[in-house]
Design an enzyme around this catalytic site. Structure first.
Site, PDB file in Angstrom:
ATOM      1  NE  ARG A  31      -2.900   0.508   3.527  1.00  0.00           N
ATOM      2  CZ  ARG A  31      -1.961   0.958   4.629  1.00  0.00           C
ATOM      3  NH1 ARG A  31      -1.524   2.183   4.613  1.00  0.00           N
ATOM      4  NH2 ARG A  31      -1.984   0.147   5.681  1.00  0.00           N
ATOM      5  CE1 TYR A  37     -13.093  11.886 -17.749  1.00  0.00           C
ATOM      6  CE2 TYR A  37     -12.749  11.894 -15.327  1.00  0.00           C
ATOM      7  CZ  TYR A  37     -13.190  11.268 -16.456  1.00  0.00           C
ATOM      8  OH  TYR A  37     -13.502   9.787 -16.397  1.00  0.00           O
ATOM      9  CG  ASP A  49      -6.362  16.152 -16.451  1.00  0.00           C
ATOM     10  OD1 ASP A  49      -5.392  15.646 -17.167  1.00  0.00           O
ATOM     11  OD2 ASP A  49      -7.256  15.723 -16.011  1.00  0.00           O
ATOM     12  CE  LYS A  84      -9.555   8.093 -19.480  1.00  0.00           C
ATOM     13  NZ  LYS A  84      -9.800   9.525 -19.154  1.00  0.00           N
TER      14      LYS A  84
HETATM   15  C1  LIG Z   1     -10.130   9.917 -17.968  1.00  0.00           C
HETATM   16  C2  LIG Z   1      -9.740  11.279 -17.443  1.00  0.00           C
HETATM   17  C3  LIG Z   1      -9.377  11.425 -15.957  1.00  0.00           C
HETATM   18  C4  LIG Z   1      -9.647  10.248 -14.824  1.00  0.00           C
HETATM   19  O1  LIG Z   1      -8.848   9.483 -15.101  1.00  0.00           O
HETATM   20  P1  LIG Z   1      -9.412   7.954 -14.606  1.00  0.00           P
HETATM   21  O2  LIG Z   1      -8.113   7.250 -14.780  1.00  0.00           O
HETATM   22  O3  LIG Z   1     -10.544   7.381 -15.476  1.00  0.00           O
HETATM   23  O4  LIG Z   1      -9.820   8.068 -13.101  1.00  0.00           O
HETATM   24  C5  LIG Z   1      -9.013  12.707 -15.616  1.00  0.00           C
HETATM   25  N1  LIG Z   1      -8.723  13.881 -16.591  1.00  0.00           N
HETATM   26  C6  LIG Z   1      -9.017  13.614 -17.971  1.00  0.00           C
HETATM   27  C7  LIG Z   1      -8.577  14.343 -18.913  1.00  0.00           C
HETATM   28  C8  LIG Z   1      -9.298  12.490 -18.418  1.00  0.00           C
HETATM   29  O5  LIG Z   1      -9.535  12.143 -19.817  1.00  0.00           O
END
Ligand SMILES: *Cc1c(COP(=O)(O)O)cnc(C)c1O
Length: 401
Positions: free
Chosen positions: A62, A115, A187, A212
């Site tokens: 963890r 997002y 982000d 992604k």
């Molecule tokens: C998918 C996404 C997230 C969140 O990610 P997860 O891995 O699904 O929790 C955050 N920011 C963007 C731009 C995303 O496309």
């Protein structure tokens, strides 16, 4: 003692490479005599100690795990930063980062085009805990400056933004945040460190959903926090240990395999996306195309590393009904709530990712009813184009009936 640093080299990262291509290609690669060439999945929840005061690098999974550390070394190196802190998902990374940066009474300025899960986290999880947010058009620097208060600790932006692909000037927004004593969090999910380096453009922290493009094959959820501020990383690791959101070794390992081809995939997918954006812009059934080079070509050229990402969006003439017909008629493009994989993926935000927003909130986020988002994959661009043309033609025929 609060938490132990895990910023030790994993043994599966070769330091010394400056180029992003080489760092990615050799992700999780062993070097020492007798070590495996590919970092193993260390499937153990706990680690042996030679005494009660052991300072071994890993003690409990963890807190840290060798496979996760190998990924963290690579993700940090990609941004000329210390090892990243990796999480089970992108939203787990965002949550831990925000918990490390803000407390009750603090304020967050967030771009309105982000997002949907980021908006939900701020409005429905953090706001009831006394952390309030103001949502602004981050491409309008005067609006960002006007939203910042003496309580603002974080300015959070996503560029290019989801799903409008608008581009935020990170240097300018960093200056505004820093003048107010706040940190700029970016982000970087859509471009990744391979195509955009937020820390070199003034940001304090990069947060990425590795689910992604970094994984790239739709197999491993994950998220990462990267910063050059060691004290902040220490705090983020402490929150991760305290809340239990570390990535699993299997998912870290799958992500390491994905990274090896990240720059190649992103360049090829971006080049197809740019070609398809031009093709769609010339199509009579398409009202408008969104892509970074259309939104702000000069800023996109200055801020991105030679390509502008695989995600584009387009508005179909005829609004909601027309967009739903096109989404239903696509054959090669897969209808899913996802971006960043090797397959071409399509989303109708108004009925999918942004369905639980009110029409007014959708409009404020730039999500029009006729908007379709496309995450362009590695299929031949001719095949993707033919699928889009056929779906647009089928939708027009259906509408005429
Ligand atoms: C998918 C996404 C997230 C969140 O990610 P997860 O891995 O699904 O929790 C955050 N920011 C963007 C731009 C995303 O496309």
């Amino acid at each position: 003692m609060t938490t132990r640093t895990t910023a030790t080299a994993s043994g599966f990262h070769e330091p010394g490479f400056a180029s992003i291509d080489s760092i990615c290609c050799r992700a999780g690669t062993g070097a020492a005599d007798g070590t495996p060439l590919v970092a193993p999945i260390v499937q153990s929840t706990t680690f042996c100690r030679d005494g009660v005061d052991s300072r071994a690098a890993h003690q409990y999974s963890r807190v840290s795990n060798p496979t996760v550390s190998a990924l963290e070394d690579v993700l940090g190196a990609l941004e000329s930063a210390p090892p990243a802190v990796c999480f089970s998902t992108g939203l787990a990374a965002e949550t831990a980062l925000l918990l490390a940066l803000v407390r009750a009474g603090d304020h967050v300025v967030c771009a309105r085009a982000v997002y949907g899960g980021t908006t939900r986290l701020l409005q429905q999880v953090l706001a009831p805990l006394g952390i309030d947010s103001t949502f602004v058009d981050a491409t309008d620097e005067a609006a960002v400056a006007a939203a910042v208060t003496t309580r603002t600790r974080v300015v959070l932006v996503e560029t290019p933004a989801n799903p409008t692909l608008e581009v935020t000037d990170l240097r300018r927004v960093a200056d505004i945040a820093h003048a107010a004593g706040a940190r700029l969090v970016v982000d970087n999910t859509f471009l990744t460190a391979a195509l955009q380096q937020p820390l070199s453009l003034g940001a304090d922290v990069t947060v990425t959903s590795t689910t992604k493009f970094i994984d790239g094959h739709s197999v491993a959820p994950g998220g990462s926090v990267v910063s050059r501020d060691e004290a902040l990383l220490e705090r983020v690791r402490f929150v991760r240990k305290s809340t239990g959101a570390i990535q699993t070794p299997q998912h870290a390992w799958l992500t390491l395999q994905g990274i090896k081809t990240l720059p190649l995939r992103l360049r090829a997918q971006s080049s197809s996306a740019e070609a398809l954006a031009r093709r769609l812009a010339a199509h009579e059934a398409v009202e408008r195309v969104h892509y970074p080079t259309i939104a702000d070509p000069a800023l996109a050229a200055a801020q991105h590393l030679g390509a502008h990402g695989a995600v584009l969006a387009f508005e179909v003439r005829g609004g909601l009904a027309a967009a739903r017909r096109v989404a239903g008629a696509l054959r090669l493009c897969r209808l899913v709530e996802h971006v960043g994989s090797v397959e071409t993926l399509v989303t109708h935000p108004a009925s999918m990712t942004h369905a639980d927003l009110t029409p007014a909130a959708r409009a404020a986020a730039g999500v029009r009813d006729g908007l379709l988002r496309l995450s362009v994959g590695l299929e031949s661009v001719a095949d993707i184009g033919a699928d889009l043309d056929a779906a647009l033609a089928t939708a027009a025929l259906e509408a005429a009936r």
